[in-house]
Write a protein that holds these residues in place. Structure first.
Motif, short mmCIF file in Angstrom:
data_model
loop_
_atom_site.label_atom_id
_atom_site.label_comp_id
_atom_site.label_asym_id
_atom_site.label_seq_id
_atom_site.Cartn_x
_atom_site.Cartn_y
_atom_site.Cartn_z
N LYS A 193 1.99 8.94 -3.05
CA LYS A 193 1.47 9.32 -1.73
C LYS A 193 0.26 8.48 -1.35
N ASN A 194 -0.63 8.31 -2.32
CA ASN A 194 -1.73 7.35 -2.15
C ASN A 194 -2.12 6.87 -3.55
N TYR A 195 -3.23 6.16 -3.68
CA TYR A 195 -3.55 5.54 -4.96
C TYR A 195 -3.76 6.55 -6.10
N GLU A 198 0.84 -1.20 0.00
CA GLU A 198 0.00 0.00 0.00
C GLU A 198 0.87 1.24 0.00
N PRO A 203 2.02 4.98 1.35
CA PRO A 203 2.99 5.70 0.51
C PRO A 203 4.26 4.90 0.27
#
Ligand code: KG4
Ligand code: ZN
Length: 340
Positions: free
Chosen positions: A145-147, A126, A128
Motif C-alpha cells: 500500500k505504501n513503503y 512507487e 501502491p
C-alpha cells in the motif's frame, strides 16, 4: 549511507546504498558450489562459511563504494526468515559494527527486502502495487500500500515455488539450485507435451499449493522409469514449468484486477525465471497493467535490497535495539486480509 548485510541462506552479501535507491556497492559471495555436492544447502556448513566470509565481504563493500566505515549513517541487516545459524552471523556482525560506530541498527525482513529490490532497479517505481514474491522459501501475493504498509493476500499452503523447482530438479538429477537448470532445459522442450495439475484455481483464491504438482511430476518420472519408457526430459521440465508459471500469473492478474491495482511487481529468486518473466509481462501488457521486475542480480539474495528496505524503515523511525535477534521463522509483518 546505509550498509546492508544479508546472510540468511547460502549467500554472504554486503552493500552500500546512498539515499535509499543508489547502489554504491553490492558484494555477493555465493556458497552454491560448496553445497552443490550435497544437492541442497547444509545449514552447519553455511554458517561456518558465513563466519569466514562476512568481514572480508563487508570490507570489500566499503572499498567498492569508495567510502570509509565512518561515512556510514546506519546499518540494515536481514534478521529473518532463514537458517538460524546463518542469520546469526550477519546479525552479530551488524550489531557489533553499529555499536562500534555508534550508528542506528535496523532489522529487516528478508522477504520485504526482495520486494524492495524493485525500487533499486526502477527509480520511479512507487507504491501502491501488487507484488508476487516467489523464492526458495516463500510464495505470496502482497498488496504493497505504501513503503511501510503491506497486506498479505495469500501464500502457499505447502511448498514454495522455488522449492518445487529445486525438488523436481533433484529427482531429475539436475544440480542444485534446480530453478535455473529447469529454466534452461525447458527452453528445449514442448511445454504442452504433458498436462500437469494446477491447484486452487478458483477465482478470488489467492493461496497457492505446489505439493500436488510435485507429486504428479515425480509419479510421471517414476512411472516412465518402471516401464522403461524413454522420456523427453526437456518436455517434462517445460510442462512442469508451465504449470507453475500459469498458476502464478492467473492469481497475480486476478488479484491486481480485484484490487484495482495497475502495477504488478515480481520479486524473489524465481523472478529470474525467463518464462515467468516473459509471460507475466505479456499478460500485463494486454491488460494495461505496468510490469516491474528486478535486474537478475537483484532477484536472488543480495544485501542491496536489505539496505533499501532498511532505508525506508529508518524514514518511518523503525529502528532496532542492540538486542536484535535472528528470527528464523519470522512471519510476514503484513496485515492479513479481511475475509470480505
Ligand atoms: O530468493 P532466493 O535467492 O532465496 C530465497 O530467499 O529462498 O531464491 C532462490 C530460489 C531457488 O529455489 C532457485 O531454484 C530459484 O530461486 N531460482 C529459479 C531461477 N533462478 C533461481 N527458479 C526458477 N527459474 C530460475 N531461473
Ligand atoms: Zn531470498
Amino acid at each position: 549511507m546505509t550498509l546492508g548485510i544479508e546472510s540468511s541462506c547460502d549467500e554472504t552479501s554486503a552493500a552500500v546504498i546512498e539515499d535509499g535507491r543508489n547502489v554504491l556497492s553490492n558484494v555477493i559471495s555465493t556458497q552454491i558450489p560448496i553445497h552443490q555436492k550435497f544437492g541442497g544447502v547444509v545449514p552447519e556448513i553455511a554458517s561456518r562459511k558465513h563466519v569466514v566470509n562476512i568481514l572480508p565481504v563487508i570490507d570489500q563493500a566499503i572499498r567498492d563504494a569508495k567510502i570509509e566505515l565512518e561515512n556510514l549513517n546506519q546499518i540494515a541487516v536481514a534478521n529473518g526468515p532463514g537458517l538460524v545459524g546463518a542469520l546469526l552471523v550477519g546479525v552479530s556482525a551488524a550489531k557489533s559494527l553499529a555499536f562500534a560506530l555508534n550508528i542506528p541498527l535496523i532489522g529487516v525482513n528478508h522477504l520485504e527486502g526482495h520486494i524492495f529490490a524493485n525500487f533499486l532497479s526502477h527509480q520511479n517505481l512507487e507504491p501502491p502495487f501488487l507484488s508476487l514474491v516467489v523464492s526458495g522459501g516463500h510464495t505470496a501475493l502482497i498488496h504493497v500500500k505504501n513503503y511501510n504498509d503491506f497486506e498479505l493476500l495469500g501464500q502457499t499452503r505447502d511448498d514454495a515455488a522455488g522449492e518445487a523447482f529445486d525438488k523436481i530438479a533433484r529427482v531429475m538429477n539436475l544440480p542444485y539450485p534446480g530453478g535455473p537448470e529447469i529454466d534452461r532445459l525447458a527452453r528445449e522442450g514442448n511445454e504442452f507435451a504433458i498436462d500437469f495439475p494446477h491447484a486452487l484455481e478458483s477465482e478470488g483464491n489467492f493461496e497457492f499449493s505446489f505439493s500436488g504438482l510435485k507429486s504428479a511430476v515425480i509419479n510421471y518420472l517414476h512411472n516412465a522409469e518402471q516401464k522403461e519408457i524413454e522420456l523427453n526430459r526437456a518436455d517434462v521440465a517445460a510442462s512442469f514449468q508451465r504449470a507453475v508459471v500459469e498458476v502464478l500469473i492467473e492469481k497475480s492478474i486476478d488479484a491486481a484486477q480485484k484490487l484495482n491495482l495497475d502495477k504488478i511487481v515480481l520479486a524473489g529468486g524465481v523472478a529470474a525465471n525467463s518464462s515467468l518473466e516473459s509471460k507475466l509481462r505479456n499478460a500485463c501488457e494486454s491488460r494495461e497493467i505496468q510490469f516491474f521486475y528486478p535486474s537478475k542480480i537483484l532477484c536472488t539474495d543480495n544485501a542491496a535490497m536489505i539496505a533499501c528496505r532498511g532505508f525506508y524503515k529508518s524514514r518511518a523511525g523503525e529502528f532496532s535495539t542492540l538486542d536484535l535477534d535472528a528470527e528464523p521463522a519470522m512471519q510476514f509483518k503484513f496485515h492479513t486480509r479481511r475475509s470480505d
